[in-house]
Design an enzyme around this catalytic site. Structure first.
Site, PDB file in Angstrom:
ATOM      1  N   ASP A 105       0.948  -1.136  -0.309  1.00 40.85           N
ATOM      2  CA  ASP A 105      -0.101  -0.072  -0.114  1.00 40.85           C
ATOM      3  C   ASP A 105       0.895   1.122  -0.102  1.00 40.85           C
ATOM      4  O   ASP A 105       2.128   1.256   0.384  1.00 40.85           O
ATOM      5  CB  ASP A 105      -0.994  -0.021   1.204  1.00 40.85           C
ATOM      6  CG  ASP A 105      -2.127   0.889   1.247  1.00 40.85           C
ATOM      7  OD1 ASP A 105      -2.260   1.549   0.099  1.00 40.85           O
ATOM      8  OD2 ASP A 105      -3.105   0.949   1.966  1.00 40.85           O
ATOM      9  N   ASP A 140      -4.217   7.466  -3.628  1.00 37.22           N
ATOM     10  CA  ASP A 140      -5.259   7.728  -3.916  1.00 37.22           C
ATOM     11  C   ASP A 140      -5.951   8.633  -2.763  1.00 37.22           C
ATOM     12  O   ASP A 140      -5.048   9.078  -1.816  1.00 37.22           O
ATOM     13  CB  ASP A 140      -6.259   6.552  -3.959  1.00 37.22           C
ATOM     14  CG  ASP A 140      -6.177   5.405  -2.687  1.00 37.22           C
ATOM     15  OD1 ASP A 140      -5.008   5.214  -2.033  1.00 37.22           O
ATOM     16  OD2 ASP A 140      -6.978   4.969  -2.397  1.00 37.22           O
TER      17      ASP A 140
END
Ligand code: GUN
Length: 711
Positions: A105, A140
């Protein structure tokens, strides 16, 4: 997930990097294979979250437990000087001592939890690429459910705007393109469409952790459905931060392929154990409500007394075992067609999940229903929610029936003169329990259309062996429990006309209900009252009625399985000949001595022969206004192989016509319209042209060129 410590990672073949292939599906649920440079990952699966600094369970042990992929945080590695240097030097797999797929991530979750992070959006992707991860994640914007709509619109737009630079930075490394949009279904759909338009390899649905933490499961399900509708189907879908086994079945049924979670470790730290039906507190246990290898030989009391780290390790190991087992259960349920039974079972474990499941039943996506094959081998286990399961909904739509135009003596009977007799109170096979009564009635009153009551709806008597109608498994009471206690005639009529609406357009005014437990005389008396005197001693032989029903059953099945109009199939009724089984059931169906279909005695379905496929295609071309079978248009490169009987592979298809349905027959043609083969579609229309790996149509027979020119 095999639990075999000697397993080795299996890297993808050249040219397959990043491809996702579906091996088996049921509705939207799919058993897939995601091809990465490190390993071919079997899905659905969960990636345990591994903190590179603190590991209660070592990644190598996770691999041995069957976890083929894990997720770690690239931001944590990037921030730690020593970790960073080691990762850049040796690669992330060595750093973690893990042979499987490593996803990372980007630090967005840290941003959500702690506020800002220091790393740049492009820099963090480059870093993931440089440490050799299999699947990286772009930076994001985490859309929290408490944000305003404007803020969420912004999160969606900024995430999409960052996509191209992130993809460029990732280079050949596979990249996650997250979907945001909070609880707004339209924003999720838009986000899914925008992210699908870029070259991402996986689509995680993000921003759901606070939604799950507050058990807002109905909204979670709604946003998964909205995201799936906007996503291109050939990429795996990941649910970011979802790791509670309770949620796996419903999410898997909706097409989620990947999960990740630190739940196993977080719950362990909090002295809690995962079970497939909920979470339990160690402090409250006298005995284990759910066993796992990690707990063997220990009582709850003994575990409570362990030193803190040992206790966390043991509970974390247990939580991982439970997670792995529930995922295996979901995969097995996809294989054996019971994923919706599992969804239903789990829905009863939690009120919010039940609410979410009921919402889903009311809002079941059409694409999911149409791609859930209704007619299969094996019984349907009766359950409270059975009528809301996609297979049963599909079966109800599918059975769109038109009665035979003639009686057993070949006389035309105007529709308005017909009488429907609904027989109930008995399980099948109805040919045994009601066959001779029906033959007698129809000989005496040829205008009678016999219909059977089943717990999932009415079926014409002639289709009495059709799955799933004929194979509902449940207690005897199921066949009468639903029937009201009739008081007067008016009530009966109202009830029966309600039942028959599903089969007839209400053009048959006269309907009778007959309970097979009652004396046959009762029905005969009522028919006499309703229609009048029977034909003297009944006309025709009993065998005529039986073969009339058998003949029209085949016509009905040709319509159901091939989409040809009843007008066409009824018109050939008298030209069909049959080869019968030893038990006097139709096995092979021939038209002018050519074998066109075989009846499957296991599910009452029809299988096409290659001559059958040719006949259907001819009928479709000569009666162009009817639907017929869906057509798959093949690339010319693959033509010789498919004519030879090889399967149609994704990537070799140039078009389609008609509505393809997974599990149903289709025809394969070339671009000039020659029939090449027939087979069973493995996907729906959305998937057909999007996937580039795996079988699109399992071919059952090819049309060879020699045969073709012979004609
Ligand atoms: N982890 C949990 N949720 C999210 C999310 O929305 N985005 C990213 N990048 N990671 C997550």
């Amino acid at each position: 997930m095999a639990n075999d410590s000697k397993r080795e990672a299996e890297p993808c073949r050249d040219g397959d990097h990043g491809k996702f292939e579906v091996k088996t599906s049921d509705g939207w649920a799919r058993l897939g294979l995601f091809h990465t440079n490190t390993h071919k990952l079997k899905t659905p699966t969960l990636l345990p979250v591994v903190n590179p600094n603190i590991q209660a369970i070592l990644p190598s042990e996770m691999w041995n437990m069957g976890f083929e992929a894990l997720i770690t945080n690239s931001y944590i590695i990037w921030k730690g000087e020593e970790l960073k240097a080691k990762a850049l030097d040796e690669g992330v797999h060595k750093l973690l001592n893990y042979p499987g797929v490593v996803m990372t991530d980007s630090g967005v979750f840290q941003q959500y939890v702690y506020g800002d992070v220091e790393v740049g959006e492009v820099e963090v992707v480059e870093f993931q690429r440089d440490i050799g991860v299999d699947i990286a994640t772009m930076m994001d914007v985490f859309g929290r459910p408490d944000m305003s709509r404007e803020e969420l619109e912004d999160a969606v737009a900024v995430t999409a705007a960052r996509g191209p630079a992130a993809l460029e930075a990732a280079g050949k490394t596979l990249l996650n393109g997250p979907i945001q949009g909070g609880t707004h279904a339209d924003l999720r759909f838009d986000s899914a469409q925008m992210m699908s338009g870029m070259d991402f390899s996986v689509h995680p649905i993000g921003g759901i952790v606070p939604i799950m933490e507050n058990q807002r499961y109905r909204e979670l399900i709604e946003l998964i459905v909205a995201s799936k509708a906007g996503l291109t189907p050939e990429r795996p879908v990941h649910l970011f931060g979802c790791g509670h086994p309770l949620l796996f079945p419903i999410c898997v049924a909706l097409g989620v392929d990947l999960f990740d979670s630190a739940a196993y470790a977080l719950f362990a730290k909090d002295d809690r154990l995962l079970t497939p039906t909920g979470t339990v507190k160690l402090a409250e246990l006298i005995e284990w409500p759910h066993l796992s290898p990690a707990l063997f030989g220990n009582t709850p009391e003994e575990v409570r007394k362990l030193e803190k780290d040992a206790k966390i390790e043991l509970l974390a190991r247990h939580n991982l075992h439970v997670t792995a087992a529930e995922l295996a259960r979901c995969r097995e349920a996809i294989r054996n067609g019971t994923i919706w039974n599992l969804v239903e079972e789990r829905s009863h474990c939690n009120p919010e999940l039940r609410e979410a499941t009921l919402w889903l039943y009311d809002n079941m996506p059409d694409d999911l229903i149409l791609n859930t094959h209704p007619c299969r081998q094996g019984g349907v286990r009766w359950s409270t929610d059975m009528m809301s399961h996609p297979r049963i909904i599909h079966a109800g739509h599918w059975l769109n029936w038109t009665p035979p135009p003639v009686d057993h003596l070949g006389n035309n009977i105007p529709l308005e003169q017909r009488v429907v007799v609904v027989l109930h109170r008995n399980t099948g096979p109805w040919r045994e329990s009601a066959g001779s009564l029906i033959s007698k009635i129809v000989r005496d009153w040829p205008q009678v259309i016999p219909v059977i009551y089943t717990p999932i709806g009415l079926i014409p008597f002639q289709l009495e062996d059709l799955n799933p109608f004929a194979h509902i498994l449940g207690p005897d009471g199921l066949w009468d429990a639903i029937l009201p206690d009739f008081i007067d005639e008016a009530e009966i009529e109202e009830y029966v006309s309600m039942l028959t609406e599903q089969l007839f357009d209400n053009y048959m005014e006269k309907i009778l209900l007959h309970n097979l437990d009652f004396e046959d005389e009762l029905l005969l008396e009522r028919l006499e009252e309703l229609i009048g005197e029977p034909k003297p001693a009944g006309e025709g032989r009993r065998g005529d009625v039986k073969s009339h029903h058998q003949r029209f059953a085949i016509c009905d099945k040709i319509s159901l399985f091939t989409g040809l109009d009843y007008e066409v199939t009824h018109s050939i009724a008298n030209d069909l000949t049959f080869i019968m089984s030893r038990t006097r059931r139709v096995n092979n169906v021939l038209l002018n001595d050519v074998h066109l279909f075989s009846q499957r005695l296991t599910d009452g379905g029809l299988s096409l022969t290659t001559d059958g496929a040719k006949w259907i295609y001819e009928m479709m071309n000569s009666h162009s206004e009817q639907e017929g079978l869906p057509l798959v248009v093949l690339d010319s490169d693959a033509e010789p192989f498919v004519r030879d009987g090889r399967n149609v592979m994704h990537g070799f298809i140039v078009g389609q016509k008609g509505l393809l349905k997974s599990g149903m027959p289709c025809l394969i043609i070339n671009e000039v319209g020659d029939l090449l083969a027939h087979g069973i579609s493995q996907c729906g229309p959305r998937e057909l042209l999007s996937f580039c790996k795996g079988i699109a149509v399992k071919v059952r027979g090819g049309v060879t060129l020699i045969e073709d020119t012979d004609q």
